[in-house]
Design an enzyme around this catalytic site. Structure first.
Site, PDB file in Angstrom:
ATOM      1  N   GLU A 184      26.085   2.023 -31.550  1.00  0.00           N
ATOM      2  CA  GLU A 184      25.494   3.232 -31.597  1.00  0.00           C
ATOM      3  C   GLU A 184      26.377   4.326 -31.081  1.00  0.00           C
ATOM      4  OE1 GLU A 184      21.555   1.882 -30.042  1.00  0.00           O
ATOM      5  OE2 GLU A 184      20.672   1.913 -32.416  1.00  0.00           O
ATOM      6  N   GLU A 242      21.592  -6.778 -35.511  1.00  0.00           N
ATOM      7  CA  GLU A 242      20.312  -6.794 -35.004  1.00  0.00           C
ATOM      8  C   GLU A 242      19.259  -6.850 -36.033  1.00  0.00           C
ATOM      9  OE1 GLU A 242      19.658  -3.513 -32.047  1.00  0.00           O
ATOM     10  OE2 GLU A 242      21.613  -3.613 -31.379  1.00  0.00           O
TER      11      GLU A 242
HETATM   12  C1  GAL Z   1      18.926  -0.787 -31.138  1.00  0.00           C
HETATM   13  C2  GAL Z   1      19.927  -0.662 -30.238  1.00  0.00           C
HETATM   14  C3  GAL Z   1      19.742  -1.893 -28.962  1.00  0.00           C
HETATM   15  C4  GAL Z   1      18.281  -1.579 -28.480  1.00  0.00           C
HETATM   16  C5  GAL Z   1      17.177  -1.690 -29.737  1.00  0.00           C
HETATM   17  C6  GAL Z   1      15.851  -1.511 -29.658  1.00  0.00           C
HETATM   18  O1  GAL Z   1      19.062   0.265 -31.853  1.00  0.00           O
HETATM   19  O2  GAL Z   1      21.334  -1.133 -30.551  1.00  0.00           O
HETATM   20  O3  GAL Z   1      20.565  -1.567 -27.947  1.00  0.00           O
HETATM   21  O4  GAL Z   1      18.203  -0.268 -28.096  1.00  0.00           O
HETATM   22  O5  GAL Z   1      17.789  -0.769 -30.746  1.00  0.00           O
HETATM   23  O6  GAL Z   1      15.381  -2.497 -28.525  1.00  0.00           O
HETATM   24 MG    MG Z   2      20.868   2.524 -28.088  1.00  0.00          MG
END
Ligand code: GAL
Ligand code: MG
Length: 953
Positions: A425, A500
């Site tokens: 990010e 993720e």
């Molecule tokens: C993603 C990010 C993670 C965490 C997650 C929300 O966008 O990469 O670090 O913030 O969202 O829990």
């Molecule tokens: Mg973040």
């Protein structure tokens, strides 16, 4: 006075980054690093002093006795200094790169160490947040930043024989803070180990091990990159001499390849200058070919999690034992991949992954997410540009590159590392292009960086389709995007990885089955990493778990840090079991009296005991056990008996890669539905009263409230069981944030209520001031001698995305705590989250039904696929049938909605029993996609739920 270096991005006095190893003395056997005679741990109790800022550190700070003590490694917040603060996206400091607050807490750590003085001494820090100054015997040695890097200082010129004094001054914020805006608690201090290496004057510094496998042969290439002592490298029976700048090769016949399933490691010994380094070498290949990611030539799937350094009582200061516990727990939960979000893990973590078998996406310590939320300061700038403001600014290029180097160079020899990730990010821009080039010039492994997605108009962009990354990556995409868009992009040449997915916050994640059905549909899908491994809930000084905002911070992000697939103290939740099932190595099918078993592994046979239990609605009818060994990617079949339920479990008979014997790694449950709900009716006597309607049959009496339409009191043999209410509300889960609050506030209002034959018909709706009616229904209550059957037709409206649930709720005496049911259990289950559960007949107690594991109370404890549920106080049994799901928990939806922490829930006064016509799925919308329509409670429909009382047999 210490010269303040916190507003610039360079480090000073550091050795060049090198690969991680621990030298032993010649003649010493291999062991833990603490066993090495060349390793002097400086972990332990240090003297300590806190300053409001560097300005307050006195000139003679290296001569002062410090009165406080602190453990190293640790985070100062756990010792009562500074304060706990959790922020996700927003920078915890004013945004004025590269300025940091003048009130920038500084911490002096001090201790002594002894050396004999005739060797070369290196001082190593494996992690310090955020920057630090090193002084040995009062002399400045250097300054380092990048919190999760290994910082090595050559302190030979600063030490003398005997006792030496070491002073370290840590600052909370530095310029690097702008590049370390990861979603986490903002901890401070020396949070990873510190040690000395006492080395001969001539020694090896850096080497690279590369492996090549082709045909039935492998080659191990050892490149001596830097150093002064000539080396002798042993690999198997081969022994070769090599000098700095040179390479030697070893060949391996019939190589045993390394994989997460078969983590076979070869020993290599490097002797140089009186030192021995024990290396482990894994032979494996990693490549992207024809849009597919291949490990050892196979399109492996990544069953992954994102892992932060976190321990509830220590914060980021996790020990080697903690890491090993994580790795072993992951293995026992069928996890095979870890993304080191969003910074490199401690070097020993990688060795554990080599040993037990985990694929690693090693991520650089980089995130600039907060640029996105700086507000007014960048008005008029699109969010993509905002997000990229640092990343596209060439004056910061060096730190982007350095952050890659300290990731790649330290971990380059670890076979577990399959992919380099440039960071998280941080938008997109020139510095990322440079970072990618840098990594590629150093190592051939594929490069990952998810924010490539942020390239403006990616579909038209050549950069997007260039090889700046070798793996396409997304976070939390919808099922539709995966199914329809990715595979049909004709310019896309890369495989897809979800760095993720399945945001595991609160009650969830739902939808794992959908994701995996899609991932299995094409070799272009690599799988992905659940966000995230463990909750970051804080247990400070023995207090129950707390989250953002609980420490009086002004800027915080609440419980967004409580989003792990396991709890902060590594306890299993229903979501954990969901993941374990989605990731399990075996698939089972039952065709008549044949049980088919598929081994999803690519390299290892599935070897263990297969336990088959036969049951009739929960009653055991025998068990069979046999040994199986199914070759990778093959089906095997065995005969099984006919039974209403066939429950199959695959259990390890021997320890396997850290997973103890006796662990069940895979299961399936075949439940044949034969359930026929009972319906009968009886004559009723109805009597109109003031504002009420009373109905009597056999042993049952019900009093309807004519205004609300609810049953105000339901009696069986004279005993009052309270009301029966229609409800729309469930205590919001963390994923329910798009649920309209009106469903909680809306009141049930009867527009018509009449006795008709042996039934009472109620037509009504749920209304709230200012809004049009939210939900209308028509219910027919048909009474029987011992109960009532409620048939309802409903029609919803379009407030919010979905109606959380629609069902009938009763508040029963607390004594009705014995539960028996037939549904998905034994844990909670939902329409989109019941992989980890199975359908059977279970007994339980209401006190065990609510999961006290989400820290922030929310809907929990429901059971999907319910045939019946019975509650009893030992004398009377209340049985419900016909619902889609039910829950029987000691808390009302209101009590759960109103409490901020599990430990603040009021003492239970009753059993809250809700039988649902339907309940929306849970999804993972806290960060992930919207709940798919098919899991939303349907806008219109009908259902029938029957309640019956009886005396306990
Ligand atoms: C993603 C990010 C993670 C965490 C997650 C929300 O966008 O990469 O670090 O913030 O969202 O829990
Ligand atoms: Mg973040």
């Amino acid at each position: 006075m210490i010269k303040n270096l916190s507003e610039q991005l360079h480090s000073f006095g550091l050795c060049e980054p090198r690969n991680y190893y621990i030298p032993f003395s010649d003649g010493q056997e291999n062991g833990r690093r603490t066993d090495s005679k060349r390793f002097v741990s400086l972990d332990g109790v240090w003297s300590f002093r806190a300053y409001a800022s560097l300005e307050y550190v006195p000139d003679d700070f290296c001569g002062q006795e410090l009165s406080q003590k602190i453990a190293v490694p640790s985070c100062v917040q756990y010792y009562g200094y500074d304060f706990f603060q959790y922020t996700n996206v927003r920078y915890p400091i004013p945004f004025a790169p590269l300025r940091v607050p003048r009130k920038n807490p500084a911490y002096q750590y001090s201790r002594t160490f002894s050396v004999n003085g005739d060797e070369t001494y290196y001082l190593l820090f494996e992690g310090v947040d955020s920057c630090f100054y090193v002084y040995v015997n009062g002399q400045f040695v250097g300054f380092s930043q990048i919190s999760h890097r290994m910082s090595e200082f050559d302190i030979t010129a600063y030490v003398h024989a005997g006792e030496n004094r070491l002073d370290v001054v840590v600052q909370k914020w530095c310029a690097g803070t702008y590049f370390e805006d990861q979603d986490k608690w903002r901890f401070t201090g020396i949070f990873r180990s510190v040690y000395l290496l006492c080395r001969p004057q001539q020694h090896i510094e850096d080497y690279k091990i590369e492996t090549f496998v082709s045909g039935g042969e492998a080659e191990v290439r050892f490149s001596y990159r830097r150093g002064t002592a000539p080396a002798e490298v042993c690999f198997g029976r081969q022994k070769k001499k090599v000098r700095a700048g040179k390479t030697v090769c070893f060949s391996v016949r019939r190589p045993r390849l390394w994989s997460a399933e078969t983590p076979f490691l070869y020993d290599m010994t490097i002797r140089a200058g009186g030192e021995t380094i024990y290396e482990k070498v894994g032979l494996r290949t990693v490549e992207v070919r024809d849009g597919t990611f291949l490990l050892n030539g196979k399109p492996v799937k990544m069953y992954g999690v994102n892992r932060h350094d976190f321990h509830p009582e220590k914060g980021a200061a996790v020990s080697e034992e903690d890491m090993e516990e994580d790795v072993r727990l992951m293995k026992s939960l069928n996890v095979n991949t870890v993304r080191t979000s969003h910074y490199p893990s401690a070097p020993e973590f990688y060795k554990l992954c080599d040993k037990y078998g985990l694929y690693v996406i090693s991520e650089a310590d980089l995130e600039t997410h907060g640029t996105d939320t700086v507000g007014e300061a960048m008005n008029g700038v699109s969010w993509i540009r905002k997000l990229s403001v640092l990343t596209d600014d060439e004056q910061y290029r060096d730190t982007y590159i350095e952050r890659q180097i300290v990731n790649v160079e330290v971990n380059k020899n670890r076979p577990c590392v399959l992919i380099w990730s440039l960071g998280n990010e941080s938008g997109f821009g020139r510095n990322i292009l440079a970072a990618s080039r840098e990594v590629k010039s150093r190592d051939p492994r594929p490069v990952h960086y998810e924010p490539v997605t942020y390239i403006e108009r990616p579909a038209e962009s050549d950069v997007y389709y260039s090889d700046v990354v070798d793996i396409q990556s997304r976070m939390y995409p919808s099922f539709e995007w995966l199914r329809d868009d990715f595979l049909s992009d004709t310019r896309e040449w890369r495989p897809l990885f979800l760095c993720e997915y399945a945001h595991a916050m609160g009650n969830g994640p739902g939808g794992l089955k959908e994701y995996w059905d899609i991932f299995e549909s094409s070799e272009r899908f690599m799988g992905g990493c659940i966000w995230e491994w463990a909750d970051h809930s804080i247990s400070y000084r023995g207090a129950p778990f707390r989250y953002g905002g609980d420490f009086g911070e002004r800027t915080h992000d609440n419980n967004f840090c409580v989003d792990g697939i396991v709890t902060a103290d590594r306890k299993i939740k229903s979501g954990t079991l969901e993941m374990k099932k989605a990731y399990q190595p075996l698939w089972f099918r039952k065709e008549g009296n044949t049980l088919k078993i598929f081994n999803r592994n690519y390299f290892a046979p599935a070897k263990g005991a297969l336990l088959v239990t036969y049951k009739n609605y929960g009653e055991s009818q025998g068990e069979e056990s046999r040994e199986i060994s199914v070759p990778p990617r093959e089906w095997a079949q065995i005969a099984c008996r006919t039974a209403q339920t066939v429950h199959v479990r695959f259990v390890l008979q021997e320890e396997q890669n850290g997973v103890p014997a006796g662990t069940c790694l895979a299961f399936e449950n075949f439940f044949e539905e034969a359930f026929v709900p009972q319906v009968c009716s009886a004559e009723i006597a109805a009597e109109e009263g003031l504002g009420e309607l009373t109905v009597r049959t056999g042993d049952v009496e019900a009093v309807f409230d004519k205004l609300s339409g609810e049953i105000r009191s339901l009696r069986y043999r004279g005993r009052d069981f309270g009301g029966v209410r229609l409800v729309l509300w469930r205590a919001k889960t963390d994923n329910d944030w798009n649920v309209h609050p009106a469903y909680r506030e809306a009141a049930d209002e009867a527009r018509e209520i009449v006795a008709e034959g042996n039934s009472v018909v109620v037509k009504g709706h749920f209304v709230r001031e200012s809004l049009k009616p939210l939900f209308s229904y028509e219910s027919r209550y048909t009474f029987t001698a011992d109960g009532v059957c409620v048939e309802t037709k409903w029609q919803g409206s379009d407030y919010g995305e979905y109606v959380p649930r629609f069902g009938l709720c009763m508040k029963l005496p607390a004594s009705f705590s014995a539960l028996r049911y037939c549904a998905y259990g034994p844990g909670e289950s939902y329409s989109d989250k019941h992989l980890g559960a199975y359908k059977d007949v279970f007994t339980s107690d209401v006190s065990r039904e609510y999961e006290h594991k989400y820290v922030k109370p929310q809907e929990s404890g429901s059971h999907f696929g319910a045939d019946f549920a019975e509650l009893s106080d030992g004398n009377i049994v209340l049985r419900a049938e016909g619902m889609q799901s039910f829950c029987a928990i000691p808390y009302s939806a209101d009590a759960l909605s109103d409490a901020a922490h599990d430990d603040e829930l009021p003492a239970s006064d009753a059993v809250y029993f809700t039988a649902d016509y339907g309940m929306s799925g849970v999804g993972s919308n806290s960060c992930g996609p919207k709940l798919p329509v098919r899991y939303r409670f349907p806008q219109c429909g009908k259902g029938r739920i029957a309640f019956r009382f009886s005396e306990k047999q």
